[in-house]
Design a protein around this motif. Structure first.
Motif, mmCIF file in Angstrom:
data_model
loop_
_atom_site.group_PDB
_atom_site.id
_atom_site.type_symbol
_atom_site.label_atom_id
_atom_site.label_comp_id
_atom_site.label_asym_id
_atom_site.label_seq_id
_atom_site.Cartn_x
_atom_site.Cartn_y
_atom_site.Cartn_z
ATOM 1 N N ARG A 62 1.221 -2.587 4.335
ATOM 2 C CA ARG A 62 0.541 -3.839 3.979
ATOM 3 C C ARG A 62 0.837 -4.265 2.539
ATOM 4 O O ARG A 62 0.660 -3.483 1.614
ATOM 5 C CB ARG A 62 -0.968 -3.641 4.147
ATOM 6 C CG ARG A 62 -1.826 -4.789 3.661
ATOM 7 C CD ARG A 62 -3.303 -4.605 4.047
ATOM 8 N NE ARG A 62 -3.978 -3.536 3.328
ATOM 9 C CZ ARG A 62 -4.535 -3.662 2.111
ATOM 10 N NH1 ARG A 62 -4.471 -4.814 1.467
ATOM 11 N NH2 ARG A 62 -5.151 -2.638 1.550
ATOM 12 N N ASP A 78 -5.819 7.698 9.106
ATOM 13 C CA ASP A 78 -6.007 6.517 8.257
ATOM 14 C C ASP A 78 -4.736 6.186 7.470
ATOM 15 O O ASP A 78 -4.507 6.710 6.384
ATOM 16 C CB ASP A 78 -7.164 6.765 7.297
ATOM 17 C CG ASP A 78 -7.691 5.475 6.700
ATOM 18 O OD1 ASP A 78 -6.929 4.479 6.646
ATOM 19 O OD2 ASP A 78 -8.863 5.458 6.291
ATOM 20 N N PRO A 79 -3.907 5.284 7.994
ATOM 21 C CA PRO A 79 -2.652 4.948 7.302
ATOM 22 C C PRO A 79 -2.857 4.286 5.941
ATOM 23 O O PRO A 79 -1.926 4.204 5.148
ATOM 24 C CB PRO A 79 -1.968 3.966 8.263
ATOM 25 C CG PRO A 79 -2.644 4.141 9.577
ATOM 26 C CD PRO A 79 -4.043 4.592 9.278
ATOM 27 N N GLU A 80 -4.075 3.813 5.668
ATOM 28 C CA GLU A 80 -4.347 3.188 4.367
ATOM 29 C C GLU A 80 -4.837 4.207 3.336
ATOM 30 O O GLU A 80 -5.003 3.857 2.166
ATOM 31 C CB GLU A 80 -5.393 2.077 4.523
ATOM 32 C CG GLU A 80 -4.929 0.913 5.388
ATOM 33 C CD GLU A 80 -4.566 -0.335 4.581
ATOM 34 O OE1 GLU A 80 -5.034 -0.478 3.447
ATOM 35 O OE2 GLU A 80 -3.801 -1.157 5.120
ATOM 36 N N ALA A 81 -5.117 5.428 3.738
ATOM 37 C CA ALA A 81 -5.613 6.433 2.789
ATOM 38 C C ALA A 81 -4.474 6.871 1.868
ATOM 39 O O ALA A 81 -3.400 7.233 2.333
ATOM 40 C CB ALA A 81 -6.157 7.644 3.545
ATOM 41 N N LYS A 82 -4.734 6.790 0.570
ATOM 42 C CA LYS A 82 -3.761 7.297 -0.407
ATOM 43 C C LYS A 82 -4.245 8.680 -0.820
ATOM 44 O O LYS A 82 -5.213 8.813 -1.580
ATOM 45 C CB LYS A 82 -3.677 6.376 -1.616
ATOM 46 C CG LYS A 82 -3.345 4.924 -1.288
ATOM 47 C CD LYS A 82 -2.013 4.756 -0.619
ATOM 48 C CE LYS A 82 -0.877 5.064 -1.550
ATOM 49 N NZ LYS A 82 0.435 4.850 -0.877
ATOM 50 N N MET A 132 -3.859 11.771 7.130
ATOM 51 C CA MET A 132 -2.874 10.677 7.112
ATOM 52 C C MET A 132 -2.755 10.003 8.472
ATOM 53 O O MET A 132 -2.548 8.794 8.559
ATOM 54 C CB MET A 132 -1.503 11.221 6.716
ATOM 55 C CG MET A 132 -1.397 11.570 5.256
ATOM 56 S SD MET A 132 0.330 11.960 4.875
ATOM 57 C CE MET A 132 0.136 12.474 3.173
ATOM 58 N N VAL A 141 0.844 -1.202 0.000
ATOM 59 C CA VAL A 141 0.000 0.000 0.000
ATOM 60 C C VAL A 141 0.875 1.247 0.000
ATOM 61 O O VAL A 141 0.612 2.208 -0.729
ATOM 62 C CB VAL A 141 -0.939 -0.006 1.218
ATOM 63 C CG1 VAL A 141 -1.654 1.329 1.363
ATOM 64 C CG2 VAL A 141 -1.949 -1.149 1.098
ATOM 65 N N THR A 142 1.923 1.249 0.800
ATOM 66 C CA THR A 142 2.848 2.379 0.828
ATOM 67 C C THR A 142 4.232 1.881 0.435
ATOM 68 O O THR A 142 4.805 1.019 1.111
ATOM 69 C CB THR A 142 2.901 3.021 2.227
ATOM 70 O OG1 THR A 142 1.566 3.285 2.668
ATOM 71 C CG2 THR A 142 3.683 4.334 2.197
ATOM 72 N N GLY A 143 4.759 2.398 -0.644
ATOM 73 C CA GLY A 143 6.094 2.035 -1.105
ATOM 74 C C GLY A 143 7.152 2.780 -0.304
ATOM 75 O O GLY A 143 6.875 3.772 0.371
ATOM 76 N N GLY A 179 2.464 5.699 6.273
ATOM 77 C CA GLY A 179 1.431 4.931 5.596
ATOM 78 C C GLY A 179 1.542 3.450 5.897
ATOM 79 O O GLY A 179 2.556 2.965 6.400
ATOM 80 N N SER A 180 0.474 2.745 5.565
ATOM 81 C CA SER A 180 0.425 1.303 5.809
ATOM 82 C C SER A 180 1.423 0.559 4.927
ATOM 83 O O SER A 180 1.434 0.742 3.710
ATOM 84 C CB SER A 180 -0.987 0.793 5.501
ATOM 85 O OG SER A 180 -0.970 -0.607 5.362
ATOM 86 N N HIS A 194 0.124 -5.953 -1.075
ATOM 87 C CA HIS A 194 -1.076 -6.150 -1.893
ATOM 88 C C HIS A 194 -1.326 -7.618 -2.190
ATOM 89 O O HIS A 194 -2.463 -8.036 -2.393
ATOM 90 C CB HIS A 194 -0.897 -5.497 -3.269
ATOM 91 C CG HIS A 194 -1.044 -4.027 -3.288
ATOM 92 N ND1 HIS A 194 -2.140 -3.389 -2.793
ATOM 93 C CD2 HIS A 194 -0.232 -3.054 -3.777
ATOM 94 C CE1 HIS A 194 -2.001 -2.079 -2.975
ATOM 95 N NE2 HIS A 194 -0.850 -1.854 -3.566
ATOM 96 N N ASP A 195 -0.251 -8.369 -2.357
ATOM 97 C CA ASP A 195 -0.362 -9.735 -2.849
ATOM 98 C C ASP A 195 0.411 -10.650 -1.927
ATOM 99 O O ASP A 195 1.183 -10.211 -1.082
ATOM 100 C CB ASP A 195 0.231 -9.823 -4.276
ATOM 101 C CG ASP A 195 -0.702 -9.265 -5.328
ATOM 102 O OD1 ASP A 195 -1.616 -9.999 -5.744
ATOM 103 O OD2 ASP A 195 -0.542 -8.093 -5.705
ATOM 104 N N HIS A 237 -6.141 -4.814 -7.194
ATOM 105 C CA HIS A 237 -5.379 -5.366 -6.073
ATOM 106 C C HIS A 237 -6.271 -5.889 -4.965
ATOM 107 O O HIS A 237 -5.901 -6.800 -4.235
ATOM 108 C CB HIS A 237 -4.541 -4.258 -5.409
ATOM 109 C CG HIS A 237 -3.317 -3.870 -6.140
ATOM 110 N ND1 HIS A 237 -2.366 -4.768 -6.519
ATOM 111 C CD2 HIS A 237 -2.863 -2.656 -6.536
ATOM 112 C CE1 HIS A 237 -1.383 -4.115 -7.126
ATOM 113 N NE2 HIS A 237 -1.667 -2.849 -7.158
ATOM 114 N N ASP A 238 -7.385 -5.224 -4.765
ATOM 115 C CA ASP A 238 -8.232 -5.497 -3.600
ATOM 116 C C ASP A 238 -9.657 -5.706 -4.064
ATOM 117 O O ASP A 238 -10.003 -5.414 -5.205
ATOM 118 C CB ASP A 238 -8.182 -4.301 -2.624
ATOM 119 C CG ASP A 238 -6.896 -4.273 -1.814
ATOM 120 O OD1 ASP A 238 -6.822 -4.996 -0.807
ATOM 121 O OD2 ASP A 238 -5.968 -3.548 -2.213
#
Lengths: 394, 394
Positions: free
Chosen positions: A316, B346-350, B343, A296-298, A313-314, A318-319, B318-319
């Motif tokens: 997590r 929500d660490p998953e928010a892009k 941010m 999710v976050t590079g 950022g997360s 993706h795959d 991806h999801d």
């Protein structure tokens, strides 16, 4: 030196010293985040200079040039570890916000300082010693077993500055240079490892930290050629220990930004899966390129968030698996036809090119592929990278 | 006009006419792919000009300026549909490789031409008519039922150039202008729709095509505010029909690059779930922003691959779900504190920001969030976007 054009809305400018591919790969995430980049580049055709509007050319060893560059930035970070201490000291004295701080960066710049500090923290390391004389080398090799690994404390990368030696005589020239520079050499036992691993974490000035899964790295001739995320079949205890160690190192050394900890997985000790730390890097790292497409976050986005003290950022994935294969320069100067072929063969291949001229063995790009079937992903990633390199032809 | 600096290795230069956020969002993918961008920008602080080194300022309605820009590019594509036909014609005459070609782009520039062509292809459309007089308007409204939708054939976007009218008298000024320009007006029945959908496909000059899943779009005051990918609970037959129609339109019109087809889902006809086409856009589109984080290949990367006639990438999500919420300008000029808060929450928010100054209602960014729980994702995306806009305060 002209200042970068600031975006409206209060968004900051991040300066990066060095215009290599690591700075380049920050450009996409910076544009997405809305923050402005400025790069102090080695040349106007440096990898990052091709994609960042504000890329003044300057010498990172000249304090005045670096200071002039930093004037236009809210925070300054690094593409490499090669900015000399006197330059860093001037920047700190002038109030430039550097991430990581030189007091942390020192442990990535100087491998003797790193070994001393990690050993002090109780983080597992190979047996090591600082050596200044041939007699020291012989004594260490006789104690831990030959051959041993000799490293110059500063300036090495991608296998440069590292030698495996079978006797002290092989180090005569290095010892003379070390004596003249007063730097000493680092000697380490040659670790009999099962495989190489890496842990990447990010830490912000506020102390928030995040870790990606532990990955397996494969080196060929001292250069990373493949990364598997996460490391297949990794013992859960070892994984937790490794992440814990990396977060602890980041915290104890007050690292800000991305920290890469390279590990050797070694034989179990008293039935507990074990590792020793090989190297540290305080910047985005080749072992984290998979995260550009696989998480999710590079790592490049996370590095920017960390040095700006933005919430992280997360990490997590993706795959289930992501495999990264480095594209090295080969004999083909004209890459585009091979690149096109690779895309046609594999619509899931994420091909990243760095805008660099081809030199044999030079890192010029990488390929990420994600999915469920690890053996298949490894074959496909290796094929794609090898085809662009020109070593795979069908 | 200076030429963009080319990367070594035979990689091409893609020119984009227009420096808005769509051009900007091509910058990251271009850097990753290793291709060079050049943008003909409206101003030196245009959204894309902030992140693309080669961003000459020029007027897209001036044929000579656009032609001079195109000289340095291998292919030329568009950030918007507003390049006038006489400019496009000159470029074609001079041998510039334009994608999409003006013969295709015409159907995205002129809504009357679009309705005529789609109707000819048998693609479902609302009932429509070209009108030049108040008497025509009255006759059409009496036939299909009031109110009706009036559209200027050219120049509309984000709800501009569209009016819902209850009688012909409301259109007096538009009819006078249309008469003086000889353009006519498009009248459409007001469709009673269940919801709005969009299909995005990409097509290359070689004819390869790829489709992302059909999405649901939510408009507020004529502006897209939310996209759900894929459209929840969509009838499988409708999904297949919609993708088929979009691919057919792309093929029949010889569209190159990304094509967005906006749809209304309407009441089932003879038990078969049904749609009518609302609009076409031949460029990356707001309904595809979710793919930047939610799919293996995002729309901006795919557009570049398509216009370069590179093999297309996988559109695999991806999801399970990705929700996109647009960030509109509000009353807060200083966005950075709110962005930071989002941010942290929500660490998953892009969070994607466009480097644009705030004006109320202006699209200045968007937020993507992916995961399994759709209701939760919608709440979080709306909160994040609303918080940055300043309409959600806790």
């Amino acid at each position: 030196m002209t200042s970068p054009r600031r975006a409206p809305g209060g968004f900051p400018v991040v300066g990066i010293i060095g215009g290599g591919q690591l700075a380049r790969m920050c450009a996409g995430p910076a544009a997405e985040l809305g923050v402005t980049l400025s790069v102090l580049a080695e040349a106007d055709d440096a990898s990052a200079a091709l994609v960042v509007p504000s890329s003044p050319v300057g010498d990172h060893t000249e304090a005045e040039e670096v200071h002039a560059f930093a004037q236009h930035c809210d925070v300054v970070t690094f593409d490499h570890e090669h900015v000399p201490p006197h330059v860093l000291d001037l920047l700190v004295a002038e109030g430039v916000e550097l991430h990581p701080h030189p007091a942390a960066l020192r442990f990535a710049q100087d491998k003797l300082a790193m070994r001393e500090r990690l050993t002090g923290l109780g983080v597992p390391c190979p047996r090591w010693v600082r050596t200044d004389t041939a007699a020291d080398v012989t004594a260490f090799g006789d104690a831990v077993g030959w051959p041993v690994v000799a490293k110059t404390p500063r300036g090495g990368y991608d296998g440069k500055g590292v030698r495996v030696v079978a006797d002290a005589g092989e180090l005569t020239a290095w010892l003379e240079r070390a004596a003249s520079e007063g730097s000493g050499l680092l000697l380490e036992e040659r670790v009999s490892f099962r495989r190489e691993l890496a842990v990447l974490v990010a830490r912000s000035p506020s102390g928030q930290a995040a870790a990606w899964p532990v990955v397996e790295t494969v080196q060929t001739d001292g250069i990373c050629t493949e990364v598997i995320a996460p490391a297949p079949g990794l013992d859960a205890g070892l994984s937790a220990d490794a992440v814990h160690a990396a977060l602890r190192v980041a915290g104890e050394l007050d690292v800000t930004g991305v920290l890469a900890v390279e590990l050797f997985e070694v034989e179990a000790v008293d039935g507990r899966a074990s590792f020793v730390v090989n190297e540290l890097a305080m910047r985005p790292h080749n072992s984290g390129h998979w995260s550009m497409d696989g998480a999710v976050t590079g790592q490049f986005e996370q590095h920017l968030r960390a040095v700006l003290d933005l919430p992280l950022g997360s990490p997590r994935p993706h795959d289930r698996w992501t495999v990264m294969a480095n594209v090295l320069g080969g004999e083909l100067p004209d890459l585009y036809p091979a690149y096109r072929h690779v895309m046609a063969r594999d619509p899931e291949a994420k091909v990243h090119m760095y805008g660099k001229g081809v030199r044999p063995g030079r890192k010029i790009g990488h390929v990420n592929i994600s999915g469920d079937d690890l053996a298949d992903l490894r074959e496909r990633a290796a094929h794609a990278a090898g085809y662009i390199q020109g070593v795979v032809t069908e």
